[in-house]
Design a protein around this motif. Structure first.
Motif, PDB file in Angstrom:
ATOM      1  N   ARG A 104       0.817  -1.222   0.000  1.00  0.00           N
ATOM      2  CA  ARG A 104       0.000   0.000   0.000  1.00  0.00           C
ATOM      3  C   ARG A 104       0.848   1.270   0.000  1.00  0.00           C
ATOM      4  O   ARG A 104       0.323   2.365   0.162  1.00  0.00           O
ATOM      5  N   ASP A 105       2.175   1.105  -0.119  1.00  0.00           N
ATOM      6  CA  ASP A 105       3.117   2.223  -0.119  1.00  0.00           C
ATOM      7  C   ASP A 105       2.985   3.089   1.133  1.00  0.00           C
ATOM      8  O   ASP A 105       3.069   4.308   1.085  1.00  0.00           O
ATOM      9  N   ILE A 106       2.773   2.435   2.264  1.00  0.00           N
ATOM     10  CA  ILE A 106       2.648   3.129   3.546  1.00  0.00           C
ATOM     11  C   ILE A 106       4.031   3.288   4.154  1.00  0.00           C
ATOM     12  O   ILE A 106       4.769   2.315   4.306  1.00  0.00           O
ATOM     13  N   ASP A 107       4.360   4.544   4.495  1.00  0.00           N
ATOM     14  CA  ASP A 107       5.673   4.811   5.080  1.00  0.00           C
ATOM     15  C   ASP A 107       5.584   5.507   6.434  1.00  0.00           C
ATOM     16  O   ASP A 107       6.580   5.972   6.971  1.00  0.00           O
ATOM     17  N   GLY A 108       4.386   5.571   6.977  1.00  0.00           N
ATOM     18  CA  GLY A 108       4.182   6.181   8.292  1.00  0.00           C
ATOM     19  C   GLY A 108       3.152   5.399   9.083  1.00  0.00           C
ATOM     20  O   GLY A 108       2.185   4.890   8.525  1.00  0.00           O
ATOM     21  N   LEU A 109       3.383   5.284  10.377  1.00  0.00           N
ATOM     22  CA  LEU A 109       2.471   4.549  11.245  1.00  0.00           C
ATOM     23  C   LEU A 109       2.029   5.420  12.409  1.00  0.00           C
ATOM     24  O   LEU A 109       2.818   6.183  12.969  1.00  0.00           O
ATOM     25  N   THR A 147       7.169  -2.464  18.646  1.00  0.00           N
ATOM     26  CA  THR A 147       6.860  -1.984  17.295  1.00  0.00           C
ATOM     27  C   THR A 147       7.563  -0.668  17.006  1.00  0.00           C
ATOM     28  O   THR A 147       8.060  -0.464  15.891  1.00  0.00           O
ATOM     29  N   VAL A 148       7.633   0.226  17.980  1.00  0.00           N
ATOM     30  CA  VAL A 148       8.375   1.484  17.789  1.00  0.00           C
ATOM     31  C   VAL A 148       9.823   1.171  17.425  1.00  0.00           C
ATOM     32  O   VAL A 148      10.366   1.739  16.467  1.00  0.00           O
ATOM     33  N   CYS A 149      10.443   0.261  18.158  1.00  0.00           N
ATOM     34  CA  CYS A 149      11.848  -0.070  17.892  1.00  0.00           C
ATOM     35  C   CYS A 149      12.033  -0.646  16.493  1.00  0.00           C
ATOM     36  O   CYS A 149      12.924  -0.216  15.747  1.00  0.00           O
ATOM     37  N   GLN A 150      11.195  -1.586  16.119  1.00  0.00           N
ATOM     38  CA  GLN A 150      11.355  -2.215  14.808  1.00  0.00           C
ATOM     39  C   GLN A 150      10.985  -1.256  13.677  1.00  0.00           C
ATOM     40  O   GLN A 150      11.673  -1.197  12.658  1.00  0.00           O
ATOM     41  N   ALA A 151       9.931  -0.483  13.852  1.00  0.00           N
ATOM     42  CA  ALA A 151       9.522   0.466  12.813  1.00  0.00           C
ATOM     43  C   ALA A 151      10.572   1.556  12.611  1.00  0.00           C
ATOM     44  O   ALA A 151      10.790   2.014  11.485  1.00  0.00           O
ATOM     45  N   THR A 152      11.229   1.958  13.686  1.00  0.00           N
ATOM     46  CA  THR A 152      12.314   2.939  13.572  1.00  0.00           C
ATOM     47  C   THR A 152      13.428   2.382  12.705  1.00  0.00           C
ATOM     48  O   THR A 152      13.945   3.064  11.816  1.00  0.00           O
ATOM     49  N   ASP A 153      13.782   1.117  12.937  1.00  0.00           N
ATOM     50  CA  ASP A 153      14.831   0.486  12.131  1.00  0.00           C
ATOM     51  C   ASP A 153      14.414   0.288  10.682  1.00  0.00           C
ATOM     52  O   ASP A 153      15.275   0.156   9.803  1.00  0.00           O
ATOM     53  N   LEU A 154      13.110   0.297  10.422  1.00  0.00           N
ATOM     54  CA  LEU A 154      12.604   0.174   9.053  1.00  0.00           C
ATOM     55  C   LEU A 154      12.400   1.545   8.395  1.00  0.00           C
ATOM     56  O   LEU A 154      11.851   1.641   7.301  1.00  0.00           O
ATOM     57  N   ARG A 161       4.066   6.151  31.456  1.00  0.00           N
ATOM     58  CA  ARG A 161       4.444   7.568  31.494  1.00  0.00           C
ATOM     59  C   ARG A 161       5.882   7.765  31.016  1.00  0.00           C
ATOM     60  O   ARG A 161       6.158   8.647  30.197  1.00  0.00           O
ATOM     61  N   PHE A 162       6.802   6.951  31.512  1.00  0.00           N
ATOM     62  CA  PHE A 162       8.201   7.062  31.100  1.00  0.00           C
ATOM     63  C   PHE A 162       8.340   6.898  29.587  1.00  0.00           C
ATOM     64  O   PHE A 162       9.027   7.675  28.918  1.00  0.00           O
ATOM     65  N   LEU A 163       7.686   5.880  29.049  1.00  0.00           N
ATOM     66  CA  LEU A 163       7.818   5.611  27.612  1.00  0.00           C
ATOM     67  C   LEU A 163       7.260   6.759  26.769  1.00  0.00           C
ATOM     68  O   LEU A 163       7.917   7.218  25.837  1.00  0.00           O
ATOM     69  N   VAL A 164       6.050   7.225  27.080  1.00  0.00           N
ATOM     70  CA  VAL A 164       5.441   8.256  26.225  1.00  0.00           C
ATOM     71  C   VAL A 164       6.028   9.646  26.460  1.00  0.00           C
ATOM     72  O   VAL A 164       5.989  10.479  25.562  1.00  0.00           O
ATOM     73  N   PHE A 176       9.717   7.478  23.771  1.00  0.00           N
ATOM     74  CA  PHE A 176       9.103   7.562  22.444  1.00  0.00           C
ATOM     75  C   PHE A 176       9.346   8.889  21.724  1.00  0.00           C
ATOM     76  O   PHE A 176       9.514   8.892  20.498  1.00  0.00           O
ATOM     77  N   PRO A 177       9.369  10.039  22.415  1.00  0.00           N
ATOM     78  CA  PRO A 177       9.617  11.294  21.694  1.00  0.00           C
ATOM     79  C   PRO A 177      10.962  11.341  20.968  1.00  0.00           C
ATOM     80  O   PRO A 177      11.150  12.167  20.069  1.00  0.00           O
ATOM     81  N   ARG A 178      11.879  10.461  21.304  1.00  0.00           N
ATOM     82  CA  ARG A 178      13.154  10.398  20.595  1.00  0.00           C
ATOM     83  C   ARG A 178      13.003   9.753  19.222  1.00  0.00           C
ATOM     84  O   ARG A 178      13.849   9.940  18.354  1.00  0.00           O
ATOM     85  N   GLN A 179      11.927   8.970  19.042  1.00  0.00           N
ATOM     86  CA  GLN A 179      11.745   8.221  17.805  1.00  0.00           C
ATOM     87  C   GLN A 179      10.448   8.530  17.085  1.00  0.00           C
ATOM     88  O   GLN A 179      10.264   8.114  15.941  1.00  0.00           O
TER      89      GLN A 179
END
Length: 186
Positions: free
Chosen positions: A115-120, A134-141, A161-164, A168-171
């Motif tokens: 579907r030519d999707i490049d954003g999640l 998923t954040v980690c793997q999608a970042t690597d993709l 809370r820590f993650l969000v 996560f704001p780093r990626q």
């Protein structure tokens, strides 16, 4: 938001029953799903299912082995069904995974590339499980990422809370469901 998809991850009866904190999570998630559909953004449901015979469960995988023993992800049981309040509609895609990340043991990458999707845009339970993996793997993709902070839940609110707020704001862009829905409104 062109070429993006909303991933609704591990929103299954057993998981929602364990994690729902009484904050109106499913109606909030429904708002994100409705906003995506109204904006023409594909909605992709990702569900975790393990075969009843645990064929794909390795004793070396501590987390998956522990989850398999609970039976909450046993394929073909009511526990793995998506709650009707947020159920897929015609045109939505449902992807089955066999591990933590939405990509692991699934055909998600194939669906996105076709579907030519490049954003999640990510929503799901648990923040420290499927969302983090998923954040980690999608970042690597090299995918563009948005995490819906209140579209995610975790059994441990402090970890969420820590993650969000910190990781996560780093990626990814981290937004509330309301802010994201307003941004994509037609």
């Amino acid at each position: 938001m062109a070429n993006s998809a909303l991933l609704v991850m591990d929103i299954q009866r057993s998981v929602v029953e364990l994690a729902d904190d009484g904050s109106g999570y499913l109606p909030r998630l429904r708002r994100a799903i409705d906003a995506a559909r109204a904006a023409g953004i594909p909605v992709v449901y990702v569900v975790m299912c393990l075969r009843p015979d645990d064929l794909e469960v390795s004793p070396r995988n501590k987390l998956v082995s522990a989850v398999a023993r609970t039976g909450i992800f046993t394929e073909g049981t009511p526990a793995v069904e998506i709650p009707p309040e947020v159920a897929p509609q015609p045109g939505d895609v449902v992807v089955t995974k066999r591990r933590g990340s939405a990509f692991s043991g699934s055909d998600l990458d194939l669906v996105l590339r076709a579907r030519d999707i490049d954003g999640l845009v990510l929503a799901g339970i648990a923040t420290s499980g499927v969302v983090l993996s998923t954040v980690c793997q999608a970042t690597d993709l090299d995918l563009r990422l948005t995490v819906l902070a209140d579209g995610c839940l975790d059994l441990d609110p402090e970890v969420h809370r820590f993650l969000v707020e910190k990781l996560f704001p780093r990626q990814a862009d981290v937004l509330s469901v309301a802010d994201w829905a307003a941004a994509v409104a037609p």
